[in-house]
Design a protein around this motif. Sequence first.
Motif, PDB file in Angstrom:
ATOM      1  N   SER A  58      10.713  -5.611   3.875  1.00 43.76           N
ATOM      2  CA  SER A  58      12.235  -5.677   3.198  1.00 43.76           C
ATOM      3  C   SER A  58      13.758  -4.447   3.366  1.00 43.76           C
ATOM      4  O   SER A  58      12.818  -3.200   3.736  1.00 43.76           O
ATOM      5  CB  SER A  58      12.019  -5.690   1.686  1.00 43.76           C
ATOM      6  OG  SER A  58      10.643  -7.116   1.277  1.00 43.76           O
ATOM      7  N   PRO A  59      14.550  -4.867   3.083  1.00 41.17           N
ATOM      8  CA  PRO A  59      15.908  -3.836   3.075  1.00 41.17           C
ATOM      9  C   PRO A  59      15.617  -2.151   1.920  1.00 41.17           C
ATOM     10  O   PRO A  59      14.513  -2.315   0.887  1.00 41.17           O
ATOM     11  CB  PRO A  59      17.117  -4.841   2.574  1.00 41.17           C
ATOM     12  CG  PRO A  59      16.337  -5.916   2.449  1.00 41.17           C
ATOM     13  CD  PRO A  59      15.274  -6.445   2.277  1.00 41.17           C
ATOM     14  N   ARG A  60      15.289  -1.205   3.150  1.00 39.68           N
ATOM     15  CA  ARG A  60      15.086  -0.047   1.664  1.00 39.68           C
ATOM     16  C   ARG A  60      15.967  -0.214   1.032  1.00 39.68           C
ATOM     17  O   ARG A  60      15.368   0.082  -0.264  1.00 39.68           O
ATOM     18  CB  ARG A  60      15.712   0.983   2.641  1.00 39.68           C
ATOM     19  CG  ARG A  60      15.529   1.910   2.567  1.00 39.68           C
ATOM     20  CD  ARG A  60      15.955   2.906   3.223  1.00 39.68           C
ATOM     21  NE  ARG A  60      15.589   4.584   2.357  1.00 39.68           N
ATOM     22  CZ  ARG A  60      15.441   5.821   2.316  1.00 39.68           C
ATOM     23  NH1 ARG A  60      16.524   5.552   1.630  1.00 39.68           N
ATOM     24  NH2 ARG A  60      15.482   7.026   1.618  1.00 39.68           N
ATOM     25  N   GLU A  61      17.205  -0.758   0.908  1.00 42.13           N
ATOM     26  CA  GLU A  61      17.687  -0.919  -0.958  1.00 42.13           C
ATOM     27  C   GLU A  61      17.288  -1.290  -1.948  1.00 42.13           C
ATOM     28  O   GLU A  61      17.356  -1.102  -3.073  1.00 42.13           O
ATOM     29  CB  GLU A  61      19.608  -1.164  -1.325  1.00 42.13           C
ATOM     30  CG  GLU A  61      19.624  -2.320  -0.216  1.00 42.13           C
ATOM     31  CD  GLU A  61      20.050  -3.029   1.577  1.00 42.13           C
ATOM     32  OE1 GLU A  61      20.191  -4.043   1.835  1.00 42.13           O
ATOM     33  OE2 GLU A  61      19.341  -1.825   1.906  1.00 42.13           O
ATOM     34  N   LYS A  62      16.455  -2.698  -1.298  1.00 43.60           N
ATOM     35  CA  LYS A  62      15.585  -3.345  -2.157  1.00 43.60           C
ATOM     36  C   LYS A  62      14.291  -2.507  -2.409  1.00 43.60           C
ATOM     37  O   LYS A  62      14.047  -2.750  -3.789  1.00 43.60           O
ATOM     38  CB  LYS A  62      15.175  -4.295  -1.347  1.00 43.60           C
ATOM     39  CG  LYS A  62      16.285  -5.524  -1.759  1.00 43.60           C
ATOM     40  CD  LYS A  62      16.794  -5.936  -2.354  1.00 43.60           C
ATOM     41  CE  LYS A  62      17.938  -6.614  -2.620  1.00 43.60           C
ATOM     42  NZ  LYS A  62      18.597  -7.418  -3.753  1.00 43.60           N
ATOM     43  N   VAL A  63      14.041  -1.272  -1.790  1.00 45.40           N
ATOM     44  CA  VAL A  63      12.675  -0.964  -2.136  1.00 45.40           C
ATOM     45  C   VAL A  63      13.096   0.338  -2.686  1.00 45.40           C
ATOM     46  O   VAL A  63      11.586   0.564  -3.610  1.00 45.40           O
ATOM     47  CB  VAL A  63      11.624  -0.637  -0.664  1.00 45.40           C
ATOM     48  CG1 VAL A  63      10.801   0.656  -1.031  1.00 45.40           C
ATOM     49  CG2 VAL A  63      11.641  -1.602   0.478  1.00 45.40           C
ATOM     50  N   GLU A  64      13.919   0.498  -2.663  1.00 44.76           N
ATOM     51  CA  GLU A  64      14.221   1.812  -4.267  1.00 44.76           C
ATOM     52  C   GLU A  64      14.051   1.115  -5.695  1.00 44.76           C
ATOM     53  O   GLU A  64      13.564   1.784  -6.231  1.00 44.76           O
ATOM     54  CB  GLU A  64      16.426   1.803  -3.744  1.00 44.76           C
ATOM     55  CG  GLU A  64      16.623   2.692  -2.878  1.00 44.76           C
ATOM     56  CD  GLU A  64      14.989   4.273  -2.343  1.00 44.76           C
ATOM     57  OE1 GLU A  64      15.207   4.508  -3.389  1.00 44.76           O
ATOM     58  OE2 GLU A  64      15.176   4.813  -1.461  1.00 44.76           O
ATOM     59  N   SER A  65      13.905  -0.344  -5.498  1.00 44.85           N
ATOM     60  CA  SER A  65      13.764  -0.604  -6.956  1.00 44.85           C
ATOM     61  C   SER A  65      12.195  -0.326  -6.836  1.00 44.85           C
ATOM     62  O   SER A  65      11.533  -0.810  -6.453  1.00 44.85           O
ATOM     63  CB  SER A  65      14.034  -2.032  -7.448  1.00 44.85           C
ATOM     64  OG  SER A  65      13.176  -2.327  -8.371  1.00 44.85           O
ATOM     65  N   ALA A 113       3.458   0.943   0.350  1.00 46.51           N
ATOM     66  CA  ALA A 113       4.354   0.742   1.914  1.00 46.51           C
ATOM     67  C   ALA A 113       5.728   1.490   1.407  1.00 46.51           C
ATOM     68  O   ALA A 113       6.668   1.920   2.315  1.00 46.51           O
ATOM     69  CB  ALA A 113       4.399  -0.062   1.828  1.00 46.51           C
ATOM     70  N   GLY A 114       5.912   0.867  -0.299  1.00 47.44           N
ATOM     71  CA  GLY A 114       7.215   1.600  -0.416  1.00 47.44           C
ATOM     72  C   GLY A 114       7.577   3.298  -0.267  1.00 47.44           C
ATOM     73  O   GLY A 114       9.058   3.747   0.159  1.00 47.44           O
ATOM     74  N   ARG A 119      10.401   7.355   3.114  1.00 46.04           N
ATOM     75  CA  ARG A 119      10.559   8.404   3.491  1.00 46.04           C
ATOM     76  C   ARG A 119      11.913   8.486   4.623  1.00 46.04           C
ATOM     77  O   ARG A 119      11.862   9.550   5.775  1.00 46.04           O
ATOM     78  CB  ARG A 119       9.252   9.306   4.068  1.00 46.04           C
ATOM     79  CG  ARG A 119       8.350   8.950   2.196  1.00 46.04           C
ATOM     80  CD  ARG A 119       7.450   9.406   3.553  1.00 46.04           C
ATOM     81  NE  ARG A 119       7.419  10.847   3.985  1.00 46.04           N
ATOM     82  CZ  ARG A 119       6.102  11.714   4.571  1.00 46.04           C
ATOM     83  NH1 ARG A 119       5.212  11.404   4.281  1.00 46.04           N
ATOM     84  NH2 ARG A 119       6.385  12.442   5.097  1.00 46.04           N
ATOM     85  N   ASN A 120      11.938   6.582   5.502  1.00 48.02           N
ATOM     86  CA  ASN A 120      13.028   6.828   6.536  1.00 48.02           C
ATOM     87  C   ASN A 120      12.133   7.154   7.509  1.00 48.02           C
ATOM     88  O   ASN A 120      13.340   8.035   9.120  1.00 48.02           O
ATOM     89  CB  ASN A 120      14.502   7.531   6.447  1.00 48.02           C
ATOM     90  CG  ASN A 120      15.525   6.289   6.207  1.00 48.02           C
ATOM     91  OD1 ASN A 120      15.101   5.797   6.326  1.00 48.02           O
ATOM     92  ND2 ASN A 120      16.603   7.025   5.309  1.00 48.02           N
ATOM     93  N   ARG A 124       6.631   6.413  11.932  1.00 46.57           N
ATOM     94  CA  ARG A 124       5.149   6.301  10.713  1.00 46.57           C
ATOM     95  C   ARG A 124       4.844   4.954   9.677  1.00 46.57           C
ATOM     96  O   ARG A 124       3.689   4.713  10.149  1.00 46.57           O
ATOM     97  CB  ARG A 124       5.341   7.629   9.566  1.00 46.57           C
ATOM     98  CG  ARG A 124       5.540   8.943  10.810  1.00 46.57           C
ATOM     99  CD  ARG A 124       5.353  10.225  10.173  1.00 46.57           C
ATOM    100  NE  ARG A 124       5.093  11.570  10.709  1.00 46.57           N
ATOM    101  CZ  ARG A 124       3.668  12.054  10.682  1.00 46.57           C
ATOM    102  NH1 ARG A 124       2.888  11.971   9.416  1.00 46.57           N
ATOM    103  NH2 ARG A 124       4.132  13.299  11.649  1.00 46.57           N
ATOM    104  N   GLU A 125       5.968   4.375   9.849  1.00 48.77           N
ATOM    105  CA  GLU A 125       5.809   3.634   8.597  1.00 48.77           C
ATOM    106  C   GLU A 125       5.083   2.633   9.501  1.00 48.77           C
ATOM    107  O   GLU A 125       4.844   1.683   9.026  1.00 48.77           O
ATOM    108  CB  GLU A 125       7.374   3.473   7.562  1.00 48.77           C
ATOM    109  CG  GLU A 125       7.323   1.634   6.752  1.00 48.77           C
ATOM    110  CD  GLU A 125       8.789   1.541   7.006  1.00 48.77           C
ATOM    111  OE1 GLU A 125       8.661  -0.160   6.590  1.00 48.77           O
ATOM    112  OE2 GLU A 125       9.452   1.953   7.296  1.00 48.77           O
TER     113      GLU A 125
END
Length: 327
Positions: A58-65, A113-114, A119-120, A124-125
């Motif tokens: 998923s895109p990082r901006e979505k994962v912020e939620s 995972a989020g 952590r960008n 590692r991710e």
Amino acid sequence: MPSPSRNWWLLAIVLPLLFLFVMYGLFNRSFGDFFAVMGLAFLFGVPFGMGALVIYLSPREKVESRTYRMLMPWVPILFFFVVTLLFAWEGWACWLMALPLFMIAASAGGSVAGYYKRRNDKKRERIYVSVLALLPLVISPVEQLIGKIPGQYKAYTYIDIHASKENIWKNVTRVGAIAATQDKGWFTRMLGFPRPIKAELNYEGVGAYRKAIFDKGLIFDEKVTAYNHQRSMSFTIHADPYNIPSTTMDEHVVIGGEYFDVLNGTYELEPLSNGNYRLHLYSHFKLHTTFNFYASWWASWIMKDIQNNILQVIRQRAESGLPENRI
């Protein structure tokens, strides 16, 4: 070609869904000594890894939620359940019981995972998500080596009846044909379990043979082991899974099967005040899984629903004064 950024949702659903089907094939069809659907490695570990995969894709901006991290992993699960039900690979009852574990595990995997995605650290991710996704393949052989844990449990129910003990007892020992309109077992009916039809007893006393007949070909063979007239009756319960049609119950929840069996039952009639009696009914059942702590909750609910259904039929007939062979 369409922009990948516009179709991220397709990637985040389809690949985790394929992951579920591949893992289901491995656990359900192959290598029976190492992998099993009825184990924590599949019921918790697989959706955990799948949830992590959804968030990784998923895109990082979505994962912020936080809501997204918790709920988005449920989408492939729902598609997976619908497909396996449509093709009759699994039964409704089995998936209904598994669904809470799947959803909790998927949300947990998505949350873990989020944490790494936010952590960008892409390297590692990728490593952590790969480990989480493949971990069930490592855990399951260990789980199978440890073996299934046998456990015995008790399901207790009772009902108060305003009738003579004679009327009550004759409806306890022999239960005449139960009409569909008298069946109040909503939970077992929802799960697709057979409904009770009648119970026959050849005589009243120790050693007597009792047969509890359900629809869809399910029959419990019972033998009276203790008898106190108009006070108590205990009996063993045996269901032969090989005589139960394969379409009657899901193989993972079939009574008398590899994972779930009913051992015995007891009726006790207790006098109360004002001409009332309390009829107790309890049974002992056993489970043979690696997650009895969870399965016992569902099994107890099923057994109590069956018992409460029978008790309300007995009360209705005893209080109306109808003989046991009348509807």
